[in-house]
Design a protein around this motif. Structure first.
Motif, PDB file in Angstrom:
ATOM      1  N   ARG A  75       0.958  -1.314   0.077  1.00 38.36           N
ATOM      2  CA  ARG A  75      -0.111   0.012  -0.036  1.00 38.36           C
ATOM      3  C   ARG A  75       1.044   1.186  -0.021  1.00 38.36           C
ATOM      4  O   ARG A  75       2.072   1.186   0.375  1.00 38.36           O
ATOM      5  N   MET A  76       0.472   2.474  -0.363  1.00 36.07           N
ATOM      6  CA  MET A  76       1.078   3.557  -0.215  1.00 36.07           C
ATOM      7  C   MET A  76       1.385   4.233   1.101  1.00 36.07           C
ATOM      8  O   MET A  76       0.670   3.797   2.114  1.00 36.07           O
ATOM      9  N   ASN A  77       2.339   4.937   1.229  1.00 39.73           N
ATOM     10  CA  ASN A  77       2.689   5.429   2.676  1.00 39.73           C
ATOM     11  C   ASN A  77       1.748   6.148   3.246  1.00 39.73           C
ATOM     12  O   ASN A  77       0.983   7.076   2.546  1.00 39.73           O
ATOM     13  N   LYS A  78       1.361   6.102   4.750  1.00 41.75           N
ATOM     14  CA  LYS A  78       0.636   6.923   5.206  1.00 41.75           C
ATOM     15  C   LYS A  78       0.772   8.610   5.027  1.00 41.75           C
ATOM     16  O   LYS A  78      -0.294   9.299   4.981  1.00 41.75           O
ATOM     17  N   LEU A  79       2.080   8.893   4.575  1.00 43.72           N
ATOM     18  CA  LEU A  79       2.301  10.179   4.495  1.00 43.72           C
ATOM     19  C   LEU A  79       1.469  11.007   3.348  1.00 43.72           C
ATOM     20  O   LEU A  79       1.158  12.054   3.321  1.00 43.72           O
ATOM     21  N   TYR A  80       1.222   9.992   2.265  1.00 45.37           N
ATOM     22  CA  TYR A  80       0.359  10.476   1.142  1.00 45.37           C
ATOM     23  C   TYR A  80      -0.923  10.922   1.592  1.00 45.37           C
ATOM     24  O   TYR A  80      -1.601  11.804   1.154  1.00 45.37           O
ATOM     25  N   GLY A  81      -1.624  10.180   2.317  1.00 46.18           N
ATOM     26  CA  GLY A  81      -2.923  10.197   3.271  1.00 46.18           C
ATOM     27  C   GLY A  81      -2.675  11.768   3.863  1.00 46.18           C
ATOM     28  O   GLY A  81      -3.884  12.412   3.717  1.00 46.18           O
ATOM     29  N   ILE A  82      -1.906  11.737   4.584  1.00 43.33           N
ATOM     30  CA  ILE A  82      -1.804  12.996   5.431  1.00 43.33           C
ATOM     31  C   ILE A  82      -1.686  14.201   4.360  1.00 43.33           C
ATOM     32  O   ILE A  82      -2.480  15.093   4.851  1.00 43.33           O
ATOM     33  N   MET A  83      -0.778  14.220   3.689  1.00 44.83           N
ATOM     34  CA  MET A  83      -0.590  15.401   2.858  1.00 44.83           C
ATOM     35  C   MET A  83      -1.660  15.637   1.908  1.00 44.83           C
ATOM     36  O   MET A  83      -1.925  16.833   1.512  1.00 44.83           O
ATOM     37  N   GLY A  84      -2.531  14.563   1.543  1.00 44.74           N
ATOM     38  CA  GLY A  84      -3.883  14.831   0.671  1.00 44.74           C
ATOM     39  C   GLY A  84      -4.604  15.418   1.439  1.00 44.74           C
ATOM     40  O   GLY A  84      -5.380  16.420   1.113  1.00 44.74           O
ATOM     41  N   ILE A  85      -5.021  15.047   2.658  1.00 44.47           N
ATOM     42  CA  ILE A  85      -5.880  15.674   3.666  1.00 44.47           C
ATOM     43  C   ILE A  85      -5.458  17.360   3.920  1.00 44.47           C
ATOM     44  O   ILE A  85      -6.228  18.113   3.641  1.00 44.47           O
ATOM     45  N   VAL A  86      -4.336  17.474   4.287  1.00 47.80           N
ATOM     46  CA  VAL A  86      -3.763  18.867   4.585  1.00 47.80           C
ATOM     47  C   VAL A  86      -4.006  19.775   3.534  1.00 47.80           C
ATOM     48  O   VAL A  86      -4.413  20.938   3.497  1.00 47.80           O
ATOM     49  N   GLY A  87      -3.535  18.939   2.215  1.00 49.74           N
ATOM     50  CA  GLY A  87      -3.801  20.003   0.990  1.00 49.74           C
ATOM     51  C   GLY A  87      -5.084  20.404   0.622  1.00 49.74           C
ATOM     52  O   GLY A  87      -5.466  21.433   0.081  1.00 49.74           O
ATOM     53  N   SER A  88      -5.873  19.572   0.817  1.00 51.63           N
ATOM     54  CA  SER A  88      -7.262  19.702   0.281  1.00 51.63           C
ATOM     55  C   SER A  88      -7.758  20.692   1.457  1.00 51.63           C
ATOM     56  O   SER A  88      -8.799  21.629   1.132  1.00 51.63           O
ATOM     57  N   LEU A  89      -7.666  20.635   2.769  1.00 54.17           N
ATOM     58  CA  LEU A  89      -7.978  21.637   3.735  1.00 54.17           C
ATOM     59  C   LEU A  89      -7.635  22.703   3.587  1.00 54.17           C
ATOM     60  O   LEU A  89      -8.324  23.912   3.730  1.00 54.17           O
ATOM     61  N   PHE A  90      -6.405  22.837   3.042  1.00 57.16           N
ATOM     62  CA  PHE A  90      -5.683  24.272   2.924  1.00 57.16           C
ATOM     63  C   PHE A  90      -6.437  24.786   1.772  1.00 57.16           C
ATOM     64  O   PHE A  90      -6.833  25.985   1.808  1.00 57.16           O
ATOM     65  N   GLY A  91      -6.814  24.195   0.612  1.00 58.00           N
ATOM     66  CA  GLY A  91      -7.549  24.847  -0.461  1.00 58.00           C
ATOM     67  C   GLY A  91      -8.918  25.117   0.006  1.00 58.00           C
ATOM     68  O   GLY A  91      -9.397  26.264  -0.322  1.00 58.00           O
ATOM     69  N   LEU A  92      -9.442  24.346   0.787  1.00 56.25           N
ATOM     70  CA  LEU A  92     -10.900  24.618   1.116  1.00 56.25           C
ATOM     71  C   LEU A  92     -10.874  25.987   2.142  1.00 56.25           C
ATOM     72  O   LEU A  92     -11.707  26.735   2.013  1.00 56.25           O
ATOM     73  N   LEU A  93      -9.787  26.104   2.765  1.00 55.38           N
ATOM     74  CA  LEU A  93      -9.715  27.264   3.636  1.00 55.38           C
ATOM     75  C   LEU A  93      -9.463  28.493   2.995  1.00 55.38           C
ATOM     76  O   LEU A  93     -10.321  29.652   3.300  1.00 55.38           O
ATOM     77  N   PHE A  94      -8.642  28.284   1.826  1.00 52.88           N
ATOM     78  CA  PHE A  94      -8.478  29.613   0.915  1.00 52.88           C
ATOM     79  C   PHE A  94      -9.805  30.008   0.227  1.00 52.88           C
ATOM     80  O   PHE A  94     -10.074  31.192   0.149  1.00 52.88           O
ATOM     81  N   LEU A  95     -10.425  29.082  -0.085  1.00 53.75           N
ATOM     82  CA  LEU A  95     -11.896  29.239  -0.693  1.00 53.75           C
ATOM     83  C   LEU A  95     -12.815  29.927   0.125  1.00 53.75           C
ATOM     84  O   LEU A  95     -13.592  30.743  -0.383  1.00 53.75           O
ATOM     85  N   ILE A  96     -12.623  29.498   1.403  1.00 52.96           N
ATOM     86  CA  ILE A  96     -13.966  30.100   2.218  1.00 52.96           C
ATOM     87  C   ILE A  96     -13.241  31.595   2.907  1.00 52.96           C
ATOM     88  O   ILE A  96     -13.986  32.512   2.641  1.00 52.96           O
ATOM     89  N   PHE A  97     -12.245  31.473   3.240  1.00 55.78           N
ATOM     90  CA  PHE A  97     -11.880  32.936   3.990  1.00 55.78           C
ATOM     91  C   PHE A  97     -11.108  33.909   3.011  1.00 55.78           C
ATOM     92  O   PHE A  97     -11.104  35.037   3.419  1.00 55.78           O
TER      93      PHE A  97
END
Length: 160
Positions: free
Chosen positions: A41-63
């Motif tokens: 399976r892929m490394n868990k760091l990929y999942g963490i970075m995916g969630i963090v990147g998606s959340l940062f994008g969402l924060l910029f979209l909102i704020f």
């Protein structure tokens, strides 16, 4: 000037540490399951970075539109650029973590790509193997199929 040196040093250390962590995990020992297959399976760091990147994008979209004094085209260009940066890296990382896996045994390889499509090939049918450094993919080709294996799969050294 000093601030830029400190910033680039921090970025360099963070990237080097992440790559060292990902590379170290490829050499991790994996055990076979009851049927004799190895599951990578892929490394868990990929999942963490995916969630963090998606959340940062969402924060910029909102704020970003809410905090800007004037809601003009410059604000929306900034929002689009931030979405391209954070969602453009976060969503592929998350897709790799959720979907990409390789299962192999003595006779065959079963690979699930980033989109969830499953392909199975036999070891004896492989006619060509190439590593694409830019994408980090090991490409296994047969007469009819092509399977791509990511370089950051945990336990990849067992596969190689």
């Amino acid at each position: 000037m000093t601030e830029k040196i400190i910033l680039y040093t921090i970025i360099g250390i963070a990237v080097s540490t992440a790559l060292a962590f990902l590379t170290k995990a490829t050499g991790k020992a994996v055990a076979s399951d009851e049927s004799g297959y190895f599951n990578l399976r892929m490394n868990k760091l990929y999942g963490i970075m995916g969630i963090v990147g998606s959340l940062f994008g969402l924060l910029f979209l909102i704020f970003l539109p809410l905090t800007a004094g004037v809601n003009d085209s410059g604000v929306w260009i900034g929002v689009i650029l931030m979405l391209l940066i954070f969602w453009g890296t976060g969503i592929p990382c998350l897709m790799y973590y959720r979907n990409h896996r390789v299962t192999f045994g003595d006779n065959s390889i079963i690979a699930t790509n980033v989109y969830g499509k499953v392909k199975e090939i036999k070891w004896s049918d492989i006619s060509d193997i190439r590593f694409k450094a830019l994408s980090g993919l090991l490409v296994l080709k047969t007469q009819n199929e092509q399977v791509k294996v990511h370089q950051h799969l945990v336990g990849l050294s067992k596969f190689v």
